[in-house]
Design an enzyme around this catalytic site. Structure first.
Site, mmCIF file in Angstrom:
data_model
loop_
_atom_site.group_PDB
_atom_site.id
_atom_site.type_symbol
_atom_site.label_atom_id
_atom_site.label_comp_id
_atom_site.label_asym_id
_atom_site.label_seq_id
_atom_site.Cartn_x
_atom_site.Cartn_y
_atom_site.Cartn_z
ATOM 1 C CG ASP A 36 -7.232 2.529 -0.095
ATOM 2 O OD1 ASP A 36 -6.095 2.432 -0.598
ATOM 3 O OD2 ASP A 36 -7.594 1.843 0.874
ATOM 4 C CG HIS A 94 -4.257 0.640 4.199
ATOM 5 N ND1 HIS A 94 -3.697 -0.107 3.198
ATOM 6 C CD2 HIS A 94 -5.293 1.316 3.621
ATOM 7 C CE1 HIS A 94 -4.355 0.095 2.076
ATOM 8 N NE2 HIS A 94 -5.320 0.974 2.300
ATOM 9 C CB CYS A 116 -0.970 -0.008 1.164
ATOM 10 S SG CYS A 116 -0.192 -0.350 2.731
#
Lengths: 322, 655
Positions: free
Chosen positions: B472, B456, B412
């Site tokens: 995201d 994350h 991520c």
């Protein structure tokens, strides 16, 4: 210093110790009589606790607090258990057999637990002499302690104050208690080995009545009487027949022997004279003689055997002692 | 008065092989967890010292000379210094204590030394808690405490059976427990520390850091340890909406993203959105930030909010912290942002990743609005066939170019970093947000557990009229990640933390139960702090409990408990057995008629004297006397026999 103070003020001592000596019969240590203070290890344990507490606060360790407090509770429980190890124990003193001065009186002390749990590691110490012994009292049972207390002088030797102490279970606390059981031991004068005195005038005068039993020449056998010395039992004859027979002796020395205070040199002091008399009693008894004892104001008729010698020695032991 | 050594004095009693074996065994229990952390040679050395001492005990050999012991100590200290380059601090300090436990045994001759070694053992227990206070550690240390106590009892009674000593140990601890509980609850708690702590006191706490470089998060994501737990009032939001906001990163040097210097703002509550109220139990992570669902609708007590929406505690979180907070999920847009901040959200290092910058400028030229650029960027990632992996290939100087056009695999942090880069290059203000995504719902206690593995990174872009909007990029490129969590998003071949693997459902159930228990443990045992103590005190009616009233209460309760324990134990002692009780009743009956038992009078004599004095009850008295003697001094006292004695005494009518 406190000891000296207490010795001068017996009533204060009795108040502090919680009892009035001597104590008759079975003494139960009620908890008021059990004292308890932290032992040196207890202080170190306390220091460890303090360290743990500071560490727990400083690092904010929740389980550190839990550990510290559990150990603190352990200390408290240890204190109660140490007191409990001694409390309500029943102490009694047994009979002490007479001894000669210079020997050690064997005082028997019984500790009766009277509880379902055992009471390990109890120290019994004679305060006066420092004689001590560690004993475990079993569960629902009793333990016996023999204290060999030195007996330096003739007369009655009271047991005196006895301390019971314990540090069980954790050793962090020291609990103790004093008792003074009503036990005493008869102490005979220290016997001195000297030659037996010559036969007294009465014995010579009675020489016409001979033969009187002595122990020089064998004269025959007669039936055993309880006062006879086992040394004179005819064991070979016993082996042949089941009857106990005593050997009889006759002799010139077999006259009645008077152990008389007046026979002793006046240069000796009282204790020396008593020692010589005690030695004579033993020698006469050993030789199987019939002997009597004369002290100023005391007369013991001639006789023989353990009971007789005991009476004679007791008279010597208690002479001029109220 | 006497020169004889005191036989109960521990200094006068030599320690035997049995007691020594117990001491060594309990010390081993205490130091076992340290063996996992200490250098292996030190564990081996300590065990050798224990074995050496025991060998001496078995062979009754004289102990080694003081010089030899000091030599070993010097070698050990030198070894610790070479390992840590210091002798102070938590790690080396504890290691040295363990070493000293072994050395202390080597000069343990009598019970006093041995007792001091057990005290050292008690102290070593707490050193384990500096590392972990989990339930298994607590259980192991309870066992060690029990063994150490039995060892201490053994020193006081060396000839007593070990079984009896163990029994006494449990009895003592059982008696200690209530006092410990009272102390734990009532002892006035002070918030530590009392003085400065060593530098390494908080090493080993993991969590998000102030910066993000490729590889940071993916290494964190391999950790199974818990970041925090959240306890919702009512239903929690679905997995895909659970974005737990952490540090916001603004500045980029081509490789690493970093935070702004802390600037606080006045908190304004967001409008609209669905509200959630919940409590968070945050594990210590040695950083000041607190976590809350985006966006926080309240600020926890004593916490503050920064201009980029982070929650900050007054200081680094070094102890487990519980706070209540509420959040609004998808609220109405924010008001306008400070232009200086917006220009900072456009800054890029000159000349970094030229290909990506050129692509972004293309989008800028072709698009009319920022929203359109955003859509293009998301489309680009979605169609780029990117792979989501915990072990991405290493990147070169132009990290964004390498990732977007070269390796095409990343975690991520790669996706968010590249996405924010593209947005800034296209002239859209953007920033990276790190935190946690998702978290696992424990079905046993309905608590959401968020692990480090849930770490994350996502992005926020500032759109005119809509304010900061969350994007995201990982979810765009690899949709499974946010919908279902890390495990589904990973190819099966990749090594995941054990507990995140799929097929171990039964194991997960067991773990859920275990973690529910651990959560209660954390909240009620480990989390008992000054605030909780105040709460508890006000619950039992003591408002504004200060240390004075606490101490007074503590001592009152503790004193009462000690007295109760004393009364209990003495009461049990004082209570005579039934035979004795019946006999005493008999004596009292006779004493009422003037026949008192003398202290030294045995039962047989007393009974016959009483029988002579009271001829009317002669037979009954004599029978009671002989029955008592049979029961008290006979081989065994039967239950019916005791009952008969009691009945006979009860029925005795003295006339």
């Amino acid at each position: 210093m406190i000891g000296a103070l207490l010795a001068r003020r017996p009533r204060l001592a009795n108040w502090i110790y919680g009892f009035t000596p001597p104590e008759r019969g079975v003494v139960v240590l009620v908890h008021r009589r059990v004292y308890i203070v932290p032992a040196r290890l207890g202080w170190m344990f306390g220091a460890t606790l303090l360290l743990l507490l500071v560490g727990s606060i400083n690092y904010a360790i929740a389980l550190g607090f839990a550990l510290t407090f559990l150990l603190a509770g352990l200390g408290l429980a240890g204190m109660v258990h140490t007191a409990r190890n001694l409390a309500r124990i029943a102490v009694s003193a047994g009979r002490a057999e007479p001894v000669f001065a210079g020997e050690a009186a064997q005082f028997r002390i019984y500790l009766d637990g009277r509880t379902a749990h055992d009471r390990p590691a109890i120290l019994v110490r004679h305060v006066g002499s420092g004689v001590q012994m560690v004993v475990d009292v079993p569960a629902a049972g009793a333990a016996e302690v023999v204290l060999a207390v030195p007996a330096p002088r003739r007369g009655w030797l009271p047991l005196g104050r006895v301390m019971l102490e314990t540090r069980f279970p954790l050793g962090l606390f020291r609990a103790w208690s004093y008792i003074e059981p009503d036990a005493r031991c008869l102490v005979y004068p220290r016997p001195e080995r000297t030659a037996l005195p010559p036969q007294s005038a009465e014995a010579e005068a009675g020489g016409a009545r001979s033969p009187t039993p002595g122990n020089d020449d064998f004269a025959g056998l007669r039936g055993y009487q309880p006062a006879d010395s086992p040394r004179h039992v005819a064991w070979k004859a016993v082996a042949r027949s089941d009857e106990l027979l005593t050997k009889q002796f006759t002799g010139e020395a077999a006259a009645e022997l008077w152990l008389d205070w007046r026979l002793l040199p006046t240069s000796d002091n009282l204790e020396q004279r008593l020692s010589i008399l005690a030695g004579w009693v033993l020698a006469a008894e050993r030789n199987g003689m019939r002997y009597g004892l004369r002290l100023p104001g005391v007369e013991i008729a001639p006789g023989r055997g353990d009971g007789h010698s005991g009476a004679a020695l007791q008279a010597l032991a208690l002479y001029k002692i109220s | 008065m006497t020169a004889v050594p005191h036989p109960l004095s521990p200094a006068a009693r030599a320690v035997g092989a049995r007691d020594l074996a117990w001491l060594i065994g309990s010390l081993v229990l205490v130091v076992v967890p340290h063996a996992l952390r200490a250098p292996w040679w030190l564990t081996a050395l300590t065990l050798c010292l224990f074995a050496w001492r025991f060998w001496y005990a078995l062979n009754r050999a004289p102990l080694p000379s003081r010089w030899l012991v000091m030599g070993v100590a010097a070698v050990g200290i030198l070894g610790v210094w070479m390992e840590y380059r210091t002798l102070f601090g938590r790690g080396p300090g504890i290691i040295l204590l363990v070493l000293f436990a072994g050395l202390k045994l080597l000069e343990t001759r009598n019970h006093r030394d041995a007792a001091l070694a057990s005290f050292l053992g008690y102290f070593l227990i707490i050193t384990n808690f500096l590392y972990t206070q989990s339930i298994p550690t607590a259980a192991l240390m309870c066992a060690a405490l029990f063994a150490l106590t039995a060892t201490l009892i053994g020193f006081s009674a060396p000839q007593r059976g070990i079984k009896a000593n163990l029994r006494t140990s449990s009895l003592l601890l059982a008696h200690a427990a209530p006092a410990a509980l009272v102390l734990f609850l009532l002892f006035p708690r002070v918030q530590g520390p009392l003085w400065g702590l060593p530098q390494d006191a908080y090493s080993g706490m993991t969590g998000l850091s102030e910066s993000m470089a490729p590889g940071n998060l993916s290494s964190l994501a391999q950790s199974d340890s818990i970041a925090f737990r959240a306890e919702f009032q009512g239903d929690p939001p679905p997995h895909a909406q659970r974005y737990w906001r952490g540090p916001v990163l603004w500045d980029f040097d081509g490789r690493t993203w970093t935070m702004l210097p802390v600037r606080l703002k006045d908190f304004t509550e967001p409008k609209g959105g669905r509200r959630y109220r919940y409590d968070i139990v945050l594990e210590p992570h040695n950083r000041p930030w607190l976590f809350a669902l985006e966006r926080a609708a309240s600020v926890p007590e004593r916490a503050r909010m920064t201009i980029d929406g982070q929650l900050l505690a007054p200081g680094a979180v070094r102890a487990r912290l519980r706070y209540g907070v509420s959040s609004a999920v998808s609220p109405e847009p924010d008001e306008a942002e400070d232009t200086r901040l917006l220009s900072r959200a456009l800054r890029l290092p000159a000349g970094a990743s030229p290909r990506a910058a050129a692509l972004a400028e293309e989008w800028r030229a072709a698009a009319k609005t920022d929203t359109e650029i955003l859509a293009r960027a998301i489309g680009f990632l979605r169609q780029g066939r990117y792979t989501y992996t915990l072990e991405p290939a290493l990147l070169g100087v132009h990290a964004v170019d390498d990732f977007l056009f070269g390796t095409k695999e990343g975690f991520c942090e790669h996706f968010s970093s590249a996405f924010v880069f593209l947005m800034r290059a296209a002239g859209v203000p953007a920033r990276v947000v790190t935190g946690y995504q998702g978290g696992e719902l424990n079905l046993v206690d309905q608590i959401i557990t968020v692990r480090q593995a849930d770490a994350h990174a996502w992005a926020e872009v500032h759109l005119a009229g809509r304010g900061w909007v969350r994007v995201d990029p990982t979810a765009a490129a690899v949709p499974g990640r946010v919908e279902a969590g890390l495990a589904r998003a990973m190819p099966q071949s990749q090594a995941l933390p054990l507990m995140m693997r799929e097929r171990l459902e039964w194991l997960k159930g067991a773990r859920d139960r275990w973690e529910a228990l651990a959560h209660q443990w954390n909240v009620w045992v480990l989390g008992y702090n000054p605030e909780r103590q105040r709460d508890l005190m006000s619950l039992i009616g003591m408002r504004d409990a200060d240390w004075r009233s606490l101490t007074a209460t503590l001592f009152t309760v503790l004193g009462a408990m000690t007295l109760a324990l004393l009364a209990w134990s003495l009461g049990r002692l004082a209570r005579p057995d039934p035979v004795q009780r019946a006999w005493r009743a008999f004596c009292r009956k006779l004493a009422a008629h003037g026949i008192e038992r003398a202290h030294n009078e045995g039962p047989r004599d007393y009974a016959s004297r009483a029988a002579r004095a009271l001829p009317a009850s002669r037979r009954a008295i004599l029978r009671i006397g002989s029955q008592y003697i049979r029961l008290r001094y006979g081989v065994h006292a039967s239950r019916p026999g005791v009952a008969r004695l009691r009945r006979m005494v009860r029925e005795l009518r003295v006339t």
